[in-house]
Design a protein around this motif. Structure first.
Motif, PDB file in Angstrom:
ATOM      1  N   THR A 125      41.745 -79.645  93.693  1.00 54.88           N
ATOM      2  CA  THR A 125      42.476 -78.466  93.783  1.00 54.88           C
ATOM      3  C   THR A 125      41.586 -77.794  94.730  1.00 54.88           C
ATOM      4  O   THR A 125      40.589 -77.267  94.695  1.00 54.88           O
ATOM      5  CB  THR A 125      42.573 -77.963  92.432  1.00 54.88           C
ATOM      6  OG1 THR A 125      43.529 -78.602  91.735  1.00 54.88           O
ATOM      7  CG2 THR A 125      43.452 -76.613  92.782  1.00 54.88           C
ATOM      8  N   SER A 126      42.306 -77.142  95.745  1.00 53.09           N
ATOM      9  CA  SER A 126      41.687 -76.061  96.714  1.00 53.09           C
ATOM     10  C   SER A 126      41.708 -74.637  96.006  1.00 53.09           C
ATOM     11  O   SER A 126      42.427 -74.390  95.457  1.00 53.09           O
ATOM     12  CB  SER A 126      42.692 -75.957  97.933  1.00 53.09           C
ATOM     13  OG  SER A 126      42.360 -74.764  98.694  1.00 53.09           O
ATOM     14  N   TYR A 127      40.370 -74.075  96.180  1.00 52.74           N
ATOM     15  CA  TYR A 127      39.988 -73.007  95.720  1.00 52.74           C
ATOM     16  C   TYR A 127      40.833 -71.839  96.408  1.00 52.74           C
ATOM     17  O   TYR A 127      41.249 -70.870  95.693  1.00 52.74           O
ATOM     18  CB  TYR A 127      38.615 -72.559  96.078  1.00 52.74           C
ATOM     19  CG  TYR A 127      38.322 -71.233  95.335  1.00 52.74           C
ATOM     20  CD1 TYR A 127      37.678 -71.474  94.059  1.00 52.74           C
ATOM     21  CD2 TYR A 127      38.140 -70.040  96.078  1.00 52.74           C
ATOM     22  CE1 TYR A 127      37.138 -70.071  93.462  1.00 52.74           C
ATOM     23  CE2 TYR A 127      37.584 -68.792  95.286  1.00 52.74           C
ATOM     24  CZ  TYR A 127      37.277 -68.987  94.015  1.00 52.74           C
ATOM     25  OH  TYR A 127      36.940 -67.927  93.736  1.00 52.74           O
ATOM     26  N   THR A 128      41.240 -71.965  97.572  1.00 52.47           N
ATOM     27  CA  THR A 128      41.944 -70.734  98.289  1.00 52.47           C
ATOM     28  C   THR A 128      43.586 -71.071  98.263  1.00 52.47           C
ATOM     29  O   THR A 128      44.169 -70.083  97.783  1.00 52.47           O
ATOM     30  CB  THR A 128      41.805 -70.782  99.918  1.00 52.47           C
ATOM     31  OG1 THR A 128      40.264 -70.641  99.884  1.00 52.47           O
ATOM     32  CG2 THR A 128      42.457 -69.937 100.424  1.00 52.47           C
ATOM     33  N   SER A 129      44.141 -72.413  98.561  1.00 51.06           N
ATOM     34  CA  SER A 129      45.529 -72.355  98.404  1.00 51.06           C
ATOM     35  C   SER A 129      46.031 -72.889  97.214  1.00 51.06           C
ATOM     36  O   SER A 129      47.134 -72.712  97.001  1.00 51.06           O
ATOM     37  CB  SER A 129      45.740 -73.391  99.558  1.00 51.06           C
ATOM     38  OG  SER A 129      45.588 -74.721  99.181  1.00 51.06           O
ATOM     39  N   HIS A 130      45.259 -73.397  96.439  1.00 50.89           N
ATOM     40  CA  HIS A 130      45.434 -73.987  95.067  1.00 50.89           C
ATOM     41  C   HIS A 130      46.673 -75.168  95.090  1.00 50.89           C
ATOM     42  O   HIS A 130      46.803 -75.741  94.193  1.00 50.89           O
ATOM     43  CB  HIS A 130      46.503 -72.790  94.439  1.00 50.89           C
ATOM     44  CG  HIS A 130      45.891 -71.584  93.935  1.00 50.89           C
ATOM     45  ND1 HIS A 130      44.213 -71.436  93.514  1.00 50.89           N
ATOM     46  CD2 HIS A 130      46.207 -70.352  94.454  1.00 50.89           C
ATOM     47  CE1 HIS A 130      44.267 -70.039  93.577  1.00 50.89           C
ATOM     48  NE2 HIS A 130      44.834 -69.510  94.377  1.00 50.89           N
ATOM     49  N   GLU A 131      46.471 -75.692  96.414  1.00 50.40           N
ATOM     50  CA  GLU A 131      47.213 -77.007  96.407  1.00 50.40           C
ATOM     51  C   GLU A 131      46.271 -78.355  95.911  1.00 50.40           C
ATOM     52  O   GLU A 131      45.190 -78.187  95.746  1.00 50.40           O
ATOM     53  CB  GLU A 131      47.168 -77.395  98.092  1.00 50.40           C
ATOM     54  CG  GLU A 131      47.960 -78.649  98.386  1.00 50.40           C
ATOM     55  CD  GLU A 131      47.881 -79.026  99.580  1.00 50.40           C
ATOM     56  OE1 GLU A 131      48.446 -80.256 100.119  1.00 50.40           O
ATOM     57  OE2 GLU A 131      47.341 -78.205 100.508  1.00 50.40           O
ATOM     58  N   THR A 132      46.900 -78.874  94.999  1.00 50.88           N
ATOM     59  CA  THR A 132      46.330 -80.026  94.482  1.00 50.88           C
ATOM     60  C   THR A 132      46.821 -81.626  94.999  1.00 50.88           C
ATOM     61  O   THR A 132      47.949 -82.090  95.485  1.00 50.88           O
ATOM     62  CB  THR A 132      46.542 -80.183  92.992  1.00 50.88           C
ATOM     63  OG1 THR A 132      46.091 -79.174  92.370  1.00 50.88           O
ATOM     64  CG2 THR A 132      45.984 -81.393  92.210  1.00 50.88           C
ATOM     65  N   ILE A 133      45.672 -82.215  95.585  1.00 50.33           N
ATOM     66  CA  ILE A 133      45.944 -83.734  96.092  1.00 50.33           C
ATOM     67  C   ILE A 133      45.270 -84.880  95.507  1.00 50.33           C
ATOM     68  O   ILE A 133      44.210 -84.507  94.727  1.00 50.33           O
ATOM     69  CB  ILE A 133      45.923 -83.990  97.717  1.00 50.33           C
ATOM     70  CG1 ILE A 133      44.164 -83.506  97.876  1.00 50.33           C
ATOM     71  CG2 ILE A 133      46.720 -82.590  98.401  1.00 50.33           C
ATOM     72  CD1 ILE A 133      43.912 -83.643  99.301  1.00 50.33           C
ATOM     73  N   ILE A 134      45.804 -85.767  95.581  1.00 51.55           N
ATOM     74  CA  ILE A 134      45.205 -86.979  94.905  1.00 51.55           C
ATOM     75  C   ILE A 134      44.779 -88.017  95.902  1.00 51.55           C
ATOM     76  O   ILE A 134      45.369 -88.581  96.615  1.00 51.55           O
ATOM     77  CB  ILE A 134      46.060 -87.797  93.938  1.00 51.55           C
ATOM     78  CG1 ILE A 134      46.263 -86.743  92.910  1.00 51.55           C
ATOM     79  CG2 ILE A 134      45.615 -89.146  93.273  1.00 51.55           C
ATOM     80  CD1 ILE A 134      47.372 -87.372  91.678  1.00 51.55           C
ATOM     81  N   ALA A 135      43.429 -88.480  95.724  1.00 51.98           N
ATOM     82  CA  ALA A 135      42.993 -89.273  96.701  1.00 51.98           C
ATOM     83  C   ALA A 135      42.713 -90.695  95.899  1.00 51.98           C
ATOM     84  O   ALA A 135      41.665 -90.858  95.097  1.00 51.98           O
ATOM     85  CB  ALA A 135      41.511 -89.043  97.552  1.00 51.98           C
ATOM     86  N   TRP A 136      43.490 -91.677  96.000  1.00 52.44           N
ATOM     87  CA  TRP A 136      43.894 -92.947  95.154  1.00 52.44           C
ATOM     88  C   TRP A 136      42.731 -93.819  95.712  1.00 52.44           C
ATOM     89  O   TRP A 136      42.512 -94.233  96.881  1.00 52.44           O
ATOM     90  CB  TRP A 136      45.066 -93.494  95.180  1.00 52.44           C
ATOM     91  CG  TRP A 136      46.057 -92.764  94.362  1.00 52.44           C
ATOM     92  CD1 TRP A 136      47.075 -92.085  95.065  1.00 52.44           C
ATOM     93  CD2 TRP A 136      46.089 -92.473  92.924  1.00 52.44           C
ATOM     94  NE1 TRP A 136      47.866 -91.389  93.820  1.00 52.44           N
ATOM     95  CE2 TRP A 136      47.401 -91.704  92.783  1.00 52.44           C
ATOM     96  CE3 TRP A 136      45.290 -93.193  91.989  1.00 52.44           C
ATOM     97  CZ2 TRP A 136      47.835 -91.199  91.385  1.00 52.44           C
ATOM     98  CZ3 TRP A 136      45.957 -92.773  90.711  1.00 52.44           C
ATOM     99  CH2 TRP A 136      46.910 -91.881  90.434  1.00 52.44           C
ATOM    100  N   ASN A 137      41.837 -94.594  94.739  1.00 54.57           N
ATOM    101  CA  ASN A 137      41.097 -95.652  95.048  1.00 54.57           C
ATOM    102  C   ASN A 137      40.132 -95.243  96.335  1.00 54.57           C
ATOM    103  O   ASN A 137      39.992 -96.224  97.018  1.00 54.57           O
ATOM    104  CB  ASN A 137      41.811 -96.899  95.468  1.00 54.57           C
ATOM    105  CG  ASN A 137      42.821 -97.371  93.909  1.00 54.57           C
ATOM    106  OD1 ASN A 137      42.327 -97.425  92.877  1.00 54.57           O
ATOM    107  ND2 ASN A 137      44.055 -97.575  94.501  1.00 54.57           N
ATOM    108  N   VAL A 138      39.555 -94.442  96.261  1.00 61.09           N
ATOM    109  CA  VAL A 138      38.830 -93.854  97.195  1.00 61.09           C
ATOM    110  C   VAL A 138      37.444 -95.058  97.262  1.00 61.09           C
ATOM    111  O   VAL A 138      37.059 -95.283  98.522  1.00 61.09           O
ATOM    112  CB  VAL A 138      38.018 -92.338  97.015  1.00 61.09           C
ATOM    113  CG1 VAL A 138      36.892 -92.136  97.975  1.00 61.09           C
ATOM    114  CG2 VAL A 138      39.158 -91.541  97.114  1.00 61.09           C
ATOM    115  N   ALA A 139      36.972 -95.204  96.332  1.00 59.34           N
ATOM    116  CA  ALA A 139      35.527 -95.922  96.010  1.00 59.34           C
ATOM    117  C   ALA A 139      35.983 -97.377  95.218  1.00 59.34           C
ATOM    118  O   ALA A 139      36.712 -97.343  94.457  1.00 59.34           O
ATOM    119  CB  ALA A 139      34.422 -95.238  95.305  1.00 59.34           C
ATOM    120  N   PRO A 140      35.667 -98.709  95.807  1.00 59.66           N
ATOM    121  CA  PRO A 140      35.830 -99.725  95.121  1.00 59.66           C
ATOM    122  C   PRO A 140      35.099 -99.845  93.804  1.00 59.66           C
ATOM    123  O   PRO A 140      34.089 -99.214  93.632  1.00 59.66           O
ATOM    124  CB  PRO A 140      35.292-100.603  96.446  1.00 59.66           C
ATOM    125  CG  PRO A 140      34.197-100.070  97.018  1.00 59.66           C
ATOM    126  CD  PRO A 140      34.601 -98.555  97.052  1.00 59.66           C
TER     127      PRO A 140
END
Length: 262
Positions: free
Chosen positions: A231-246
Motif C-alpha cells: 500500500t502506498s503511503y501517499t496515494s493509499h493505492e494497494t497493488i499485489i505483486a504475485w509470485n515475485v520470488a520463486p
C-alpha cells in the motif's frame, strides 16, 4: 444446447469481470504534484556522489538500485521515520546570488536521512534540526540548481510523481525465520505505508515497518514462492505483486515484479 448455454454464460462472466477490472484500474489513485513550498538545501559528498551510497533508506548502491546521483537526504520532518523514503521532489534555487540564471528545476529521490545536529544552532550549521524543512542533496544534484560554493541556498520544492522504469524491486535479507525486505524502484508516490507477504502455502502475513524502506515478517517462508501486497503511503493505492520470488529464493538476492504504482 445446455453446454452451449453454459459456455455463453461463462464467456459473458469473463467479459463482465474484465470490464470491472478496467473500471477499477481507471479509478486507481494517481499521485499529483503538490504546491510549491519554501525550504533550504545544502550538499554532501563530492562530484562522484560516493558518500551518498547506502543511506538510511537501505537502498544500497544507488546506481544498481536505479536511483543514481539525483538523490537527497531529508531532514527529520520530511523523512518521517522512513516513510519519506523513495519520495520524489522537484527543487529549484531561489532568492540567492548563487542560483543559476532562470532558476532551473531538478528532480531528486529521497534516499537518506539528514540527522539533527543539536550541537549547532538551527540557523548556523544545524540545518536539519527539527522543525526545519531541509534537503541535503548529493553534490551532482545540487550543482544542477546552484553553484556549489554557496554551501546553502533557499529553495522552492514540491512533491512530484516518481517515474520509474519497470516494476517494483524487492531485496531480501534475514534468515529461515525472519524475512527482511527492502522495496525499491517505487513509482507514483514513491513510498510504502504497509506490506504483506504470502507464501505459496500461507495466507497473507502482515509485515511490520523496520526502518527506512524495509519491512519484516517473522515467519518460516523457505521453500515457498512469495507474493507481496503493498500500500502506498501517499496515494493509499494497494497493488499485489504475485509470485515475485520463486520457491528457491535466497537472501541477498533482488527480485523484480511486473507491476508498479500509478
Amino acid at each position: 444446447m445446455v453446454s452451449s448455454l453454459r459456455l455463453w454464460q461463462f464467456s459473458f462472466l469473463l467479459f463482465i469481470l474484465t470490464v470491472i477490472e478496467k473500471v477499477i484500474a481507471g479509478y486507481a489513485p494517481v499521485f499529483r504534484p503538490t504546491p510549491w513550498q519554501l525550504a533550504h538545501a545544502t550538499f554532501y559528498g563530492d562530484e562522484t556522489a560516493s558518500e551518498t551510497m547506502g543511506g538510511a533508506c537501505g537502498y544500497g548502491n544507488l546506481f544498481s538500485s536505479g536511483y543514481g546521483t539525483d538523490t537527497a537526504a531529508l531532514s527529520s520532518v520530511l523523512f518521517n521515520n522512513g516513510y519519506g523514503c523513495g519520495q520524489c521532489f522537484q527543487i529549484r534555487c531561489v532568492q540567492s546570488q548563487w542560483c543559476y540564471k532562470g532558476s532551473p528545476v531538478t528532480t531528486v529521490t529521497a534516499t537518506n536521512l539528514c540527522p539533527p545536529n543539536w550541537a549547532q544552532d538551527s540557523n548556523n550549521g544545524g540545518w536539519c534540526n527539527p522543525p526545519r524543512t531541509h534537503f541535503d542533496m548529493s553534490k551532482p544534484a545540487f550543482m544542477k540548481i546552484a553553484q556549489w560554493k554557496a554551501g546553502i541556498v533557499p529553495v522552492m520544492f514540491r512533491r512530484v510523481p516518481c517515474i520509474q522504469k519497470g516494476g517494483l524491486r524487492f531485496t531480501f535479507q534475514g534468515n529461515g525465520y525472519w524475512l527482511l525486505v527492502y522495496v525499491m524502484n517505487v513509482a507514483g508516490g514513491g513510498d510504502i505505508a504497509q506490506m504483506w507477504v504470502k507464501g505459496s502455502k500461507t495466507g497473507w502475513i502482515s509485515m511490520s515497518h523496520n526502518w527506512g524502506a524495509s519491512y519484516q515478517a517473522f515467519a518460516t517462508l523457505g521453500g515457498q514462492a512469495l507474493s507481496f501486497k503493498i500500500t502506498s503511503y501517499t496515494s493509499h493505492e494497494t497493488i499485489i505483486a504475485w509470485n515475485v520470488a520463486p520457491s528457491n529464493w535466497q537472501v541477498g538476492m533482488t527480485y523484480s515484479a511486473n507491476i508498479n504504482f500509478h
